[in-house]
Design an enzyme around this catalytic site. Structure first.
Site, mmCIF file in Angstrom:
data_model
loop_
_atom_site.group_PDB
_atom_site.id
_atom_site.type_symbol
_atom_site.label_atom_id
_atom_site.label_comp_id
_atom_site.label_asym_id
_atom_site.label_seq_id
_atom_site.Cartn_x
_atom_site.Cartn_y
_atom_site.Cartn_z
ATOM 1 N N HIS A 17 -7.898 2.523 1.596
ATOM 2 C CA HIS A 17 -6.841 1.596 1.167
ATOM 3 C C HIS A 17 -5.844 1.407 2.314
ATOM 4 C CE1 HIS A 17 -2.705 0.977 -0.239
ATOM 5 N NE2 HIS A 17 -3.193 0.290 -1.257
ATOM 6 N N GLU A 74 -4.725 -1.702 4.501
ATOM 7 C CA GLU A 74 -3.274 -2.021 4.543
ATOM 8 C C GLU A 74 -2.830 -2.303 5.991
ATOM 9 O OE1 GLU A 74 -0.587 0.812 2.411
ATOM 10 O OE2 GLU A 74 0.418 1.038 4.331
ATOM 11 N N TYR A 75 -3.243 -1.440 6.928
ATOM 12 C CA TYR A 75 -2.889 -1.637 8.340
ATOM 13 C C TYR A 75 -3.392 -2.999 8.813
ATOM 14 C CZ TYR A 75 -1.473 3.194 9.638
ATOM 15 O OH TYR A 75 -0.838 4.404 9.791
ATOM 16 N N SER A 99 -0.563 4.866 -4.680
ATOM 17 C CA SER A 99 -0.079 3.773 -3.836
ATOM 18 C C SER A 99 0.930 2.900 -4.564
ATOM 19 C CB SER A 99 -1.248 2.895 -3.392
ATOM 20 O OG SER A 99 -0.739 1.812 -2.627
ATOM 21 N N MET A 155 9.892 9.422 -3.945
ATOM 22 C CA MET A 155 8.604 9.200 -4.625
ATOM 23 C C MET A 155 8.457 10.120 -5.837
ATOM 24 S SD MET A 155 6.354 6.968 -3.479
ATOM 25 C CE MET A 155 4.705 7.527 -3.881
ATOM 26 N N LYS A 178 1.812 7.147 10.123
ATOM 27 C CA LYS A 178 1.687 8.557 9.712
ATOM 28 C C LYS A 178 0.256 9.051 9.856
ATOM 29 C CE LYS A 178 5.593 8.422 6.585
ATOM 30 N NZ LYS A 178 5.445 7.040 6.046
HETATM 31 C C1 6PG Z 1 1.038 3.196 -0.179
HETATM 32 C C2 6PG Z 1 1.208 3.357 1.314
HETATM 33 C C3 6PG Z 1 1.844 4.653 1.691
HETATM 34 C C4 6PG Z 1 1.961 4.866 3.200
HETATM 35 C C5 6PG Z 1 2.907 3.939 3.881
HETATM 36 C C6 6PG Z 1 3.225 4.273 5.331
HETATM 37 O O1 6PG Z 1 -0.083 2.935 -0.551
HETATM 38 O O2 6PG Z 1 2.012 3.301 -0.921
HETATM 39 O O3 6PG Z 1 -0.047 3.305 1.913
HETATM 40 O O4 6PG Z 1 1.063 5.684 1.144
HETATM 41 O O5 6PG Z 1 2.394 6.143 3.405
HETATM 42 O O6 6PG Z 1 2.411 2.644 3.811
HETATM 43 O O7 6PG Z 1 2.098 4.431 6.106
HETATM 44 P P1 6PG Z 1 2.228 4.464 7.705
HETATM 45 O O8 6PG Z 1 3.450 5.277 8.021
HETATM 46 O O9 6PG Z 1 0.990 5.089 8.222
HETATM 47 O O10 6PG Z 1 2.410 3.039 8.116
#
Ligand code: 6PG
Length: 466
Positions: free
Chosen positions: A186, A190-191, A129, A15, A261
């Site tokens: 966000h 996303e989840y 993001s 990143m 995470k």
């Molecule tokens: C983004 C994502 C990112 C996130 C991953 C994994 O916007 O680029 O939200 O920041 O860390 O999607 O998240 P999890 O491990 O909680 O699924």
């Protein structure tokens, strides 16, 4: 003469490296710092040596930055952020800016913000993001903190962010920890979207007997219409991937235990604190937890062998698409509702139109529907709830019938849809003028004299129930 750099980045993982390369692409001199020599040399190997530098030496790093220094951290959330800040602060001058670009908890950001303010150093929590590809080609960036600190970094952020209709997907979100807060929501959305897509996959696989080849086509087709989004697009791509070890498809070899995470869980925890209902997002978080109980699920599947032979309506792929669209709308609505409550509670002064605007590109939840959300708040900046916008009401009404049929189908067939059925129930509750909670008030008063309010007169009442 020593070359000076416009922007410094700490943490040269994928990143960090990609973000730095993106900054350099826009003609800013950028320098990276890491404790891992391999990561520093990986950065240098990427080229751009005339405009990029990597170093292991924090003192040299600080000396080479133009003032006020602009230093972004892309290190894992939690203690690593505190360690890097503690390392850098003695080397900084008044008015320098540290930006935490990770998924930090907003309360940690508040603490760091206050502590650095007392040292006259600006601190900004900025949600970033779009994953590693977004960092390289244009992420969506959600910065919060001091408005004057944002002015220092604005030219660089606006240059590197994704663009939609030539508008950069970055904007100042609000004071203090607003940036990390918006990024947390966000991620909650996303989840939810990911879980809902997963449920549509299982339902079309088990119910409509679509194989991976067909599924790839279905999601591809859906991505051309109202469901157009990054997550639907990558879903189509996933069904096309062959496995390296077997003759089958990779998706069928991946264990059905999803990791996390923590940002989705934080969203749910915070919603409880604020008293906001986001049950579809909660269901998505619960599904990650249930998914990890693989052994017990396998045992249970052998013990409960009920054959579901209840009435199931015939459903079409188009109806599943409509149900997914319906549930996407509910997920975004719940996230926006939480943002609006948090804005008041934490005095963030969030602008929901601006948030929808910068989510239209670069980020993981980017979708055509975000343009509708953007317009809903543009047309009515005091909109109480997204689901009360006339344009959104029309969209919901056009797909709720299909959603009911699809949920009926999954219930009859015993195909789990914790998030999808929940989205429909959330909607039914949301639009109910009458709910049975009068009975709960009566129960509370009967067993604990907790009192209740009445429909026909004001005041607080208690009854002798015997
Ligand atoms: C983004 C994502 C990112 C996130 C991953 C994994 O916007 O680029 O939200 O920041 O860390 O999607 O998240 P999890 O491990 O909680 O699924």
């Amino acid at each position: 003469m020593t070359q000076l750099f416009d922007f410094g980045l700490v943490g040269l993982g994928v990143m960090g490296r990609n973000f730095l390369l993106n900054v350099a692409d826009h003609h800013f001199f950028a320098i990276g710092l890491d404790t891992d020599a391999q990561k520093v040399s990986d950065l240098i190997d990427e080229g751009h040596s005339d405009i990029i530098e990597g170093t292991l030496d924090k003192v040299a790093f600080i000396k080479k930055l133009t003032r006020p220094r602009k230093i972004m951290l892309l290190v894992p959330a939690g203690r690593p952020v505190d360690h890097v800040i503690a390392d850098l602060v003695p080397l900084l001058d008044s008015g320098d800016l540290i930006i935490d670009g990770g998924n930090s908890h907003f309360e940690d950001t508040n603490r760091r913000f206050t502590s650095l303010k007392s040292k006259d150093i600006y601190f900004m929590g900025a949600g970033v993001s779009g994953g590693s590809e977004g960092a390289r080609k244009g992420p969506s960036i959600m910065p919060g903190g001091d408005p004057e600190a944002y002015e220092i970094i604005k030219p660089i952020f606006e240059a590197v962010a994704a663009k939609v209709n030539d508008e950069p997907c970055v904007n100042f979100m609000g004071k203090g920890s607003a940036g990390n807060y918006v990024k947390m929501i966000h991620n909650g959305i996303e989840y939810s979207l990911m879980q809902l897509i997963g449920e549509s996959y299982q339902l079309m696989k088990l119910g409509l007997k679509q194989d991976n080849h067909r599924l790839k086509q279905t999601y591809h087709d859906w991505n051309q219409g109202v469901l157009q989004s990054f997550l639907v697009e990558i879903t189509s791509q996933i069904f096309d991937k062959k496995d390296d070890f077997t003759s089958g498809d990779l998706v069928d070899q991946i264990l059905d235990k999803a990791k996390q995470k923590g940002t989705g869980k934080w969203t749910s925890q915070n919603a409880m604190d604020l008293g906001v209902a986001i049950p579809t997002i909660d269901a998505a978080v619960s599904m990650r937890q249930i998914s990890s109980m693989k052994d017990i699920r396998m045992k249970a599947s052998e013990k409960y062998t009920e054959r579901s032979d209840g009435f199931a309506p015939e459903i079409s792929v188009e109806e599943v698409r409509d149900a997914l669209y319906f549930a996407f709308i509910m997920s975004y609505a719940q996230g926006m509702d939480q943002l609006s409550r948090a804005s008041k509670e934490y005095q963030y002064d969030l602008n929901l139109q601006s948030i929808a605007q910068i989510w239209r590109g670069g980020c993981i939840i980017r979708a055509r529907f975000l343009e509708d959300i953007h317009l809903a708040y543009k047309n009515d900046s005091s909109l109480e709830n997204l689901l009360l916008s006339p344009a959104i009401i029309d969209k919901v009404n056009s797909v709720v019938g299909a959603t009911r049929k699809v949920v009926q189908y999954t219930v009859a067939k015993g195909i789990p849809t914790l998030a999808l059925s929940n989205a429909l129930n959330y909607f039914d509750v949301f639009k109910s003028a009458e709910l049975p909670l009068n009975l709960i008030q009566a129960q509370r008063d009967l067993f604990g004299s907790h009192t209740y309010e009445r429909k026909d007169r004001s005041g607080v009442f208690h009854s002798e129930w015997d």
